[in-house]
Design a protein around this motif. Structure first.
Motif, PDB file in Angstrom:
ATOM      1  N   TYR A  70      63.492  83.621  43.672  1.00 57.87           N
ATOM      2  CA  TYR A  70      64.057  83.948  42.145  1.00 57.87           C
ATOM      3  C   TYR A  70      62.681  83.776  41.347  1.00 57.87           C
ATOM      4  O   TYR A  70      62.418  84.412  40.283  1.00 57.87           O
ATOM      5  CB  TYR A  70      65.096  82.989  41.567  1.00 57.87           C
ATOM      6  CG  TYR A  70      66.458  83.465  41.879  1.00 57.87           C
ATOM      7  CD1 TYR A  70      67.035  84.556  40.910  1.00 57.87           C
ATOM      8  CD2 TYR A  70      67.097  83.324  43.290  1.00 57.87           C
ATOM      9  CE1 TYR A  70      68.311  84.876  41.597  1.00 57.87           C
ATOM     10  CE2 TYR A  70      68.392  83.835  43.373  1.00 57.87           C
ATOM     11  CZ  TYR A  70      68.964  84.775  42.480  1.00 57.87           C
ATOM     12  OH  TYR A  70      70.151  85.244  42.722  1.00 57.87           O
ATOM     13  N   ARG A  71      61.736  82.926  41.733  1.00 60.72           N
ATOM     14  CA  ARG A  71      60.525  82.868  40.849  1.00 60.72           C
ATOM     15  C   ARG A  71      59.751  84.173  40.973  1.00 60.72           C
ATOM     16  O   ARG A  71      59.174  84.513  39.963  1.00 60.72           O
ATOM     17  CB  ARG A  71      59.753  81.614  41.141  1.00 60.72           C
ATOM     18  CG  ARG A  71      58.248  81.479  40.789  1.00 60.72           C
ATOM     19  CD  ARG A  71      57.777  80.375  41.244  1.00 60.72           C
ATOM     20  NE  ARG A  71      58.156  78.951  40.919  1.00 60.72           N
ATOM     21  CZ  ARG A  71      57.667  77.953  41.321  1.00 60.72           C
ATOM     22  NH1 ARG A  71      56.499  77.879  42.074  1.00 60.72           N
ATOM     23  NH2 ARG A  71      58.344  76.811  41.321  1.00 60.72           N
ATOM     24  N   TYR A  72      59.602  84.696  42.088  1.00 57.49           N
ATOM     25  CA  TYR A  72      58.582  85.741  42.356  1.00 57.49           C
ATOM     26  C   TYR A  72      59.270  87.218  42.202  1.00 57.49           C
ATOM     27  O   TYR A  72      58.699  88.130  42.098  1.00 57.49           O
ATOM     28  CB  TYR A  72      57.789  85.625  43.474  1.00 57.49           C
ATOM     29  CG  TYR A  72      56.907  84.470  43.566  1.00 57.49           C
ATOM     30  CD1 TYR A  72      55.645  84.533  42.689  1.00 57.49           C
ATOM     31  CD2 TYR A  72      57.382  83.250  44.206  1.00 57.49           C
ATOM     32  CE1 TYR A  72      55.024  83.176  42.681  1.00 57.49           C
ATOM     33  CE2 TYR A  72      56.471  82.270  44.109  1.00 57.49           C
ATOM     34  CZ  TYR A  72      55.293  82.033  43.286  1.00 57.49           C
ATOM     35  OH  TYR A  72      54.424  81.085  43.112  1.00 57.49           O
ATOM     36  N   LYS A  75      63.037  87.033  38.371  1.00 54.71           N
ATOM     37  CA  LYS A  75      62.629  87.127  36.831  1.00 54.71           C
ATOM     38  C   LYS A  75      63.798  86.381  35.978  1.00 54.71           C
ATOM     39  O   LYS A  75      64.336  85.376  36.395  1.00 54.71           O
ATOM     40  CB  LYS A  75      62.150  88.465  36.530  1.00 54.71           C
ATOM     41  CG  LYS A  75      61.002  89.149  37.027  1.00 54.71           C
ATOM     42  CD  LYS A  75      60.461  90.327  36.440  1.00 54.71           C
ATOM     43  CE  LYS A  75      59.341  90.761  37.249  1.00 54.71           C
ATOM     44  NZ  LYS A  75      58.781  92.160  36.886  1.00 54.71           N
ATOM     45  N   ASN A  76      64.466  87.344  35.270  1.00 62.83           N
ATOM     46  CA  ASN A  76      65.707  87.015  34.444  1.00 62.83           C
ATOM     47  C   ASN A  76      66.756  86.600  35.280  1.00 62.83           C
ATOM     48  O   ASN A  76      67.993  86.243  34.485  1.00 62.83           O
ATOM     49  CB  ASN A  76      65.924  87.775  33.216  1.00 62.83           C
ATOM     50  CG  ASN A  76      66.065  89.070  33.626  1.00 62.83           C
ATOM     51  OD1 ASN A  76      65.648  89.753  34.478  1.00 62.83           O
ATOM     52  ND2 ASN A  76      66.593  89.850  32.509  1.00 62.83           N
ATOM     53  N   THR A  77      67.077  87.377  36.531  1.00 65.74           N
ATOM     54  CA  THR A  77      68.114  87.302  37.225  1.00 65.74           C
ATOM     55  C   THR A  77      68.845  85.730  37.359  1.00 65.74           C
ATOM     56  O   THR A  77      69.964  85.540  37.911  1.00 65.74           O
ATOM     57  CB  THR A  77      68.276  88.016  38.259  1.00 65.74           C
ATOM     58  OG1 THR A  77      67.180  87.520  39.076  1.00 65.74           O
ATOM     59  CG2 THR A  77      67.883  89.487  38.040  1.00 65.74           C
ATOM     60  N   GLU A  78      68.098  84.618  37.478  1.00 64.68           N
ATOM     61  CA  GLU A  78      68.299  83.430  37.643  1.00 64.68           C
ATOM     62  C   GLU A  78      69.504  82.672  36.952  1.00 64.68           C
ATOM     63  O   GLU A  78      70.254  82.299  37.418  1.00 64.68           O
ATOM     64  CB  GLU A  78      67.044  82.406  37.269  1.00 64.68           C
ATOM     65  CG  GLU A  78      67.403  80.981  37.558  1.00 64.68           C
ATOM     66  CD  GLU A  78      67.495  80.703  38.776  1.00 64.68           C
ATOM     67  OE1 GLU A  78      68.048  79.574  39.201  1.00 64.68           O
ATOM     68  OE2 GLU A  78      67.003  81.195  39.740  1.00 64.68           O
TER      69      GLU A  78
END
Length: 459
Positions: A70-72, A75-78
């Protein structure tokens, strides 16, 4: 006053329905198909975990991988479901298509290694990302973006549980607490129904819950057409369901808040959560609360299905499931909250059935939908879900349980991007339009201020 031309009005209605049927069709086809693949894979990874118990010890490593993905790539989908709700409130950045494969893969990883999570969040995010992608391709206006995202939510929810009516109302209720967008009613129904048909066409079989015939208990046989004593017990149970749903929501949020506050290295958060889950699973009976919890090859284990039969749950099974789920979701693992809420509700209903002298399968069914109603603030959808899953004979009791739980859960919920149209009691002058996230922050700030004021200064 302008005269209404009835024929033209009906032609306009027909054109509206045809347009949204054509728009909802690809949303339903894509969502239903991807959800079907997800459910089939979920069954497979769950079977692998039961066959290979050592996979549980990979849970901390899985958490690290999820955070890095999710970090790489995320993006905003977290933000997950909350991102979709925020986009419905204020269309702007859009719901990216990458949300679907990311949440699907990471949810499967969570379940493969024993994390206590659900599947609804994944299905809703799949539907939302498909709908968002189609909205961009069709270049829909702002007001239509809201509706197509709602159809994505309805399609995902209806397909994953096999409950199209509940999926329709869930999409309409979940955005605003206490307000429905009837303009999206038929588009959502079309999407939910078609997505469910597509999902089943792939060979997906949903869990069947069977209740004994309680006609003599449900119907008083008098002019009242309901059992007053049972109704009173259901109100008591509904109050408990609402309070526990609030506890569930706060537990997940608090674990997340304190993990971020106490653990400065982000990668150590899922490691800590994974190790805690592993440790708790080693306690007697602890393995029952890993994974989805719908079934278990161990006949002595507590499962969602076993809660519907005598001796199928322990008195505090619901509390243990909350602990496992709060740690799993609060420390960054992926999935959803709804199936764990079903587990919590059914096992709590089992315990209340024992205490109140009500058949445990009937009370488990009430808890199944009512705890979810309180946590998601979607009482009407949950009444329909009760009818779709358990039959309509006891729909009055489903309504009483869900509505009571909805009120007693307070102005809280599992979806922090939900906005409150007004206080649940309809208090005059209550500031509507606020998100549950903002309201929760205000409550916590007030609590900290009160604690600080009540604590004497230390010399």
């Amino acid at each position: 006053m302008k005269k209404i031309n009835a024929p033209l009005e009906h032609l306009s209605i027909i054109a509206h329905l045809l347009r949204w049927t054509l728009i909802a069709l690809p949303v339903a086809l894509c969502t239903g198909s991807v959800v079907a693949v997800f459910l089939l894979l979920l069954d497979q990874v769950t079977a692998w975990r039961y066959a290979q118990p050592w996979l549980l010890y990979l849970l901390p490593l899985t958490g690290v991988l999820i955070v890095l993905l999710y970090r790489y790539a995320g993006k905003n989908t977290e933000a997950g479901n909350n991102l979709i709700l925020e986009e419905i409130h204020e269309p702007g950045g859009g719901v990216p298509l990458r949300m679907a494969p990311l949440v699907l893969f990471t949810t499967l990883l969570t379940h493969l290694t024993g994390g206590s999570a659900g599947r609804e969040g994944t299905a809703v995010q799949i539907g939302g990302s498909m709908a968002g992608w189609l909205a961009r391709k069709l270049r829909l206006p702002r007001q239509d973006v809201r509706i197509i995202l709602l159809t994505g939510i309805a399609a995902g929810f209806g397909a994953v549980f096999g409950t199209p009516l509940a999926g329709t109302l869930f999409a309409l209720e979940v955005v605003y607490v206490g307000r429905l967008n009837y303009k999206a009613l038929l588009p959502c129904l079309i999407a939910a129904l078609l997505a469910d048909v597509v999902c089943r066409a792939w060979g997906v079989h949903h869990t069947v819950y069977t209740l004994a015939d309680h006609a003599a208990l449900i119907d008083s046989g008098s002019f009242l057409h309901f059992n007053m004593l049972l109704l009173g017990k259901v109100i008591i149970a509904g109050t408990c369901f609402g309070l526990v749903s609030r506890f569930f929501s706060e537990a997940v949020h608090l674990v997340k808040d304190y993990s971020l506050r106490w653990i400065k290295a982000p990668l150590l958060i899922p490691v800590s959560g994974g190790l805690l889950v592993i440790g708790l699973s080693l306690l007697p009976g602890g393995a029952s609360y890993l994974g989805l919890g719908v079934y278990n090859p161990d006949p002595a284990a507590v499962t969602l299905v076993s809660a519907f039969r005598p001796g199928g749950a322990a008195m505090f099974s619901w509390l243990w499931k909350i602990v496992f789920t709060a740690i799993t979701l609060g420390t960054g693992f992926k999935g959803g909250e709804v199936t764990p809420l079903f587990f919590v509700g059914a096992t709590l209903g089992y315990s209340l059935g024992v205490v109140l002298g009500v058949p445990v399968d009937l009370m488990a069914a009430l808890g199944f939908v009512a705890v979810f109603a309180g946590a998601a603030n979607t009482p009407v959808a949950c009444v329909l879900m009760g009818a779709e899953l358990f039959g309509s004979a006891g729909i009055l009791y489903f309504g009483v349980a869900c509505f009571t739980a909805y009120y007693f859960s307070g102005n809280t919920g599992i979806y922090t991007a939900q906005r409150l149209s007004r206080d649940k009691t309809g208090s005059a002058g209550y500031p509507g339009g606020r998100s549950l996230k903002d309201l929760r922050k205000e409550r916590l700030d007030a609590l900290r201020k009160w604690i600080k004021g009540a604590t004497p200064d230390q010399d």
